[in-house]
Design a protein around this motif. Structure first.
Motif, PDB file in Angstrom:
ATOM      1  N   UNK A   1       0.836  -1.166   0.000  1.00  0.00           N
ATOM      2  CA  UNK A   1       0.000   0.000   0.000  1.00  0.00           C
ATOM      3  C   UNK A   1       0.884   1.233   0.000  1.00  0.00           C
ATOM      4  N   UNK A   2       0.615   2.149  -0.921  1.00  0.00           N
ATOM      5  CA  UNK A   2       1.390   3.383  -1.015  1.00  0.00           C
ATOM      6  C   UNK A   2       0.884   4.374   0.025  1.00  0.00           C
ATOM      7  N   UNK A   3       1.795   5.010   0.720  1.00  0.00           N
ATOM      8  CA  UNK A   3       1.422   6.028   1.705  1.00  0.00           C
ATOM      9  C   UNK A   3       2.312   7.228   1.519  1.00  0.00           C
ATOM     10  N   UNK A   4       1.999   8.304   2.214  1.00  0.00           N
ATOM     11  CA  UNK A   4       2.840   9.493   2.138  1.00  0.00           C
ATOM     12  C   UNK A   4       2.662  10.180   0.806  1.00  0.00           C
ATOM     13  N   UNK A   8      -1.402   5.851  -4.981  1.00  0.00           N
ATOM     14  CA  UNK A   8      -1.814   4.449  -4.907  1.00  0.00           C
ATOM     15  C   UNK A   8      -1.333   3.714  -6.158  1.00  0.00           C
ATOM     16  N   UNK A   9      -0.800   2.513  -5.959  1.00  0.00           N
ATOM     17  CA  UNK A   9      -0.320   1.713  -7.078  1.00  0.00           C
ATOM     18  C   UNK A   9       1.112   2.009  -7.468  1.00  0.00           C
ATOM     19  N   UNK A  10       1.804   2.864  -6.710  1.00  0.00           N
ATOM     20  CA  UNK A  10       3.173   3.235  -7.069  1.00  0.00           C
ATOM     21  C   UNK A  10       4.121   2.037  -7.015  1.00  0.00           C
ATOM     22  N   UNK A  11       3.894   1.130  -6.074  1.00  0.00           N
ATOM     23  CA  UNK A  11       4.769  -0.042  -5.963  1.00  0.00           C
ATOM     24  C   UNK A  11       4.672  -0.895  -7.218  1.00  0.00           C
ATOM     25  N   UNK A  12       3.443  -1.110  -7.685  1.00  0.00           N
ATOM     26  CA  UNK A  12       3.265  -1.932  -8.885  1.00  0.00           C
ATOM     27  C   UNK A  12       3.870  -1.257 -10.107  1.00  0.00           C
TER      28      UNK A  12
END
Length: 88
Positions: A1-4, A8-12
């Motif tokens: 889960x993207x935080x900060x 959202x979805x930044x990891x993927x």
């Protein structure tokens, strides 16, 4: 889960970009054209079985291993950086 600051979805997106970079690098390294009968680095003969197995081969096995090891050193660097490294 993207935080900060990350959306959202930044990891993927980062995973997809890393995979796409790897695919592009592999495609750039594909051989094209006819196989050579002698290594272009050391002029050693390239066995006929290797010429048939790897179309467009340009290096003997020893020189190819050295080239692969040299290429792996640069592949370990993450150009995008992790989120932690961007916060420092």
């Amino acid at each position: 889960m993207a935080t900060g600051w990350a959306k959202d979805g930044a990891e993927q997106e980062q995973i997809d970009a890393t995979v796409n970079d790897g695919i592009a690098r592999a495609r750039r390294n594909l051989h094209r054209g006819p196989s050579l009968s002698r290594c272009e680095e050391c002029d050693a003969p390239i066995p006929l079985a290797r010429q048939r197995a790897v179309p467009g081969v340009r290096l003997c096995i020893a020189c190819q291993e050295a080239a692969d090891q040299a290429g792996e050193a640069g592949a370990l660097y993450n150009r995008r950086g992790s989120k932690d490294s961007q916060l420092r």
